[in-house]
Write a protein that holds these residues in place. Structure first.
Motif, PDB file in Angstrom:
ATOM      1  N   LYS A   2     -45.331  32.003 -49.865  1.00 20.65           N
ATOM      2  CA  LYS A   2     -44.596  32.325 -50.888  1.00 20.65           C
ATOM      3  C   LYS A   2     -45.015  31.212 -52.025  1.00 20.65           C
ATOM      4  CE  LYS A   2     -40.520  30.178 -51.010  1.00 20.65           C
ATOM      5  NZ  LYS A   2     -39.334  29.757 -50.501  1.00 20.65           N
ATOM      6  N   GLU A   4     -44.391  29.403 -55.672  1.00 13.61           N
ATOM      7  CA  GLU A   4     -43.216  29.095 -56.693  1.00 13.61           C
ATOM      8  C   GLU A   4     -43.529  28.332 -57.708  1.00 13.61           C
ATOM      9  OE1 GLU A   4     -39.601  25.638 -56.615  1.00 13.61           O
ATOM     10  OE2 GLU A   4     -40.253  26.239 -54.673  1.00 13.61           O
ATOM     11  N   THR A   6     -43.637  26.206 -61.165  1.00 14.61           N
ATOM     12  CA  THR A   6     -43.097  25.053 -61.807  1.00 14.61           C
ATOM     13  C   THR A   6     -42.955  25.387 -63.289  1.00 14.61           C
ATOM     14  OG1 THR A   6     -45.062  24.190 -62.347  1.00 14.61           O
ATOM     15  CG2 THR A   6     -44.493  23.885 -60.093  1.00 14.61           C
ATOM     16  N   ILE A  13     -46.596  25.777 -56.452  1.00 12.66           N
ATOM     17  CA  ILE A  13     -46.067  25.284 -55.270  1.00 12.66           C
ATOM     18  C   ILE A  13     -46.453  26.347 -54.267  1.00 12.66           C
ATOM     19  CG2 ILE A  13     -44.357  24.336 -53.648  1.00 12.66           C
ATOM     20  CD1 ILE A  13     -43.114  23.380 -56.431  1.00 12.66           C
ATOM     21  N   GLU A  15     -45.971  27.696 -50.228  1.00 12.50           N
ATOM     22  CA  GLU A  15     -45.426  27.302 -49.122  1.00 12.50           C
ATOM     23  C   GLU A  15     -45.636  28.394 -48.183  1.00 12.50           C
ATOM     24  OE1 GLU A  15     -40.761  26.238 -47.938  1.00 12.50           O
ATOM     25  OE2 GLU A  15     -41.380  26.478 -50.082  1.00 12.50           O
ATOM     26  N   ARG A  74     -52.832  19.336 -49.834  1.00 16.61           N
ATOM     27  CA  ARG A  74     -51.828  19.605 -48.844  1.00 16.61           C
ATOM     28  C   ARG A  74     -51.838  18.312 -47.882  1.00 16.61           C
ATOM     29  NH1 ARG A  74     -53.122  22.359 -43.294  1.00 16.61           N
ATOM     30  NH2 ARG A  74     -55.303  22.465 -43.352  1.00 16.61           N
ATOM     31  N   LEU A 102     -44.881  16.266 -50.632  1.00 13.28           N
ATOM     32  CA  LEU A 102     -45.683  16.815 -49.875  1.00 13.28           C
ATOM     33  C   LEU A 102     -45.768  15.897 -48.749  1.00 13.28           C
ATOM     34  CD1 LEU A 102     -48.896  18.011 -52.412  1.00 13.28           C
ATOM     35  CD2 LEU A 102     -46.620  19.107 -51.713  1.00 13.28           C
ATOM     36  N   ASN A 106     -42.817  19.268 -44.415  1.00 15.34           N
ATOM     37  CA  ASN A 106     -42.285  20.417 -45.256  1.00 15.34           C
ATOM     38  C   ASN A 106     -43.527  21.468 -45.584  1.00 15.34           C
ATOM     39  OD1 ASN A 106     -43.977  19.679 -47.497  1.00 15.34           O
ATOM     40  ND2 ASN A 106     -42.266  18.707 -48.444  1.00 15.34           N
ATOM     41  N   LYS A 107     -45.005  21.104 -45.080  1.00 18.20           N
ATOM     42  CA  LYS A 107     -45.876  21.958 -45.191  1.00 18.20           C
ATOM     43  C   LYS A 107     -46.301  22.683 -46.426  1.00 18.20           C
ATOM     44  CE  LYS A 107     -45.498  22.706 -40.223  1.00 18.20           C
ATOM     45  NZ  LYS A 107     -44.384  21.867 -40.286  1.00 18.20           N
ATOM     46  N   LYS A 108     -45.560  22.149 -47.636  1.00 11.81           N
ATOM     47  CA  LYS A 108     -45.838  22.547 -49.060  1.00 11.81           C
ATOM     48  C   LYS A 108     -47.226  22.239 -49.543  1.00 11.81           C
ATOM     49  CE  LYS A 108     -40.958  22.946 -50.233  1.00 11.81           C
ATOM     50  NZ  LYS A 108     -39.996  22.555 -51.294  1.00 11.81           N
ATOM     51  N   GLN A 109     -47.896  23.013 -50.335  1.00  9.06           N
ATOM     52  CA  GLN A 109     -49.143  22.576 -51.137  1.00  9.06           C
ATOM     53  C   GLN A 109     -48.950  22.962 -52.628  1.00  9.06           C
ATOM     54  OE1 GLN A 109     -52.518  24.400 -48.894  1.00  9.06           O
ATOM     55  NE2 GLN A 109     -50.880  25.733 -47.886  1.00  9.06           N
ATOM     56  N   LEU A 110     -49.706  21.844 -53.207  1.00  4.07           N
ATOM     57  CA  LEU A 110     -49.580  22.159 -54.663  1.00  4.07           C
ATOM     58  C   LEU A 110     -51.066  22.775 -55.240  1.00  4.07           C
ATOM     59  CD1 LEU A 110     -47.958  21.715 -57.208  1.00  4.07           C
ATOM     60  CD2 LEU A 110     -49.023  19.271 -57.440  1.00  4.07           C
TER      61      LEU A 110
END
Length: 182
Positions: A2, A4, A6, A13, A15, A74, A102, A106-110
């Motif tokens: 997914k 997202e 900003t 972002i 995910e 990440r 990060l 939460n394993k989110k990446q930018l």
């Protein structure tokens, strides 16, 4: 996977979809096909990894064209406050900062596109950070902005009196005096 958006155009972002069971979890951190299906067509050429202890602050760094870098950041272990600054002079968000937590959890990446300065602070006892780049490192094109530039008002999530900052990063200019060619 997914994506997202900003409030800063092109700063995204990412995910991943995580598959977990009693053994643990699995996810694709990066898939060229999935990124392309989401409208992101980037050819990454280099992976970088760092390990840092609590209160370490790295940044804010960028590379000028033609060696400007897009980064996909990440956390493999620990937790960081990841920060990106829009340096694109024709952007309505020029000089604005975006921060995101990060973590390995939460394993989110930018996804930090070309035209941004990037840095992070370590919030956990230690952190391992990995990021993909679409250009190779080029010392002659590197630039930076001082982490405590008052015009940016960045909340690094740590007490700056305790920050562990390299000598190189301590003497970077404020944004108004940086050598950004964006």
């Amino acid at each position: 996977m997914k994506i997202e958006e900003t409030f800063i155009k092109d700063l995204l972002i990412v995910e991943p979809t995580v598959f977990g069971d009693e053994r643990g979890y699995f996810f694709e951190a990066y898939s060229k096909t999935k990124f392309q299906n989401l409208g992101i067509d980037i050819e990454f050429v280099q992976d970088n990894q760092s390990f840092s202890k609590k209160d370490t602050l790295r940044g804010l760094h960028y590379q000028n064209p033609p060696f400007a870098q897009t980064k996909l950041v990440r956390v493999l272990e620990g937790e960081i406050m990841d920060v990106a600054i829009d340096l694109r002079k024709d952007s309505s968000t020029y000089g604005k900062s975006f921060s995101i937590l990060l973590s390995a959890e939460n394993k989110k990446q930018l996804l930090v596109p070309q035209g941004f300065a990037h840095g992070f602070s370590v919030l956990s006892e230690t952190a391992s950070v990995m990021y993909k780049c679409d250009q190779f490192y080029n010392k002659g094109s590197e630039g930076g902005i001082k982490f405590d530039d008052p015009s940016l008002s960045i909340d690094w999530g740590i007490d700056l009196n305790d920050a562990i900052v390299s000598e190189k990063d301590q003497v970077l200019p404020f944004i108004q005096n940086c050598n950004s060619l964006f």
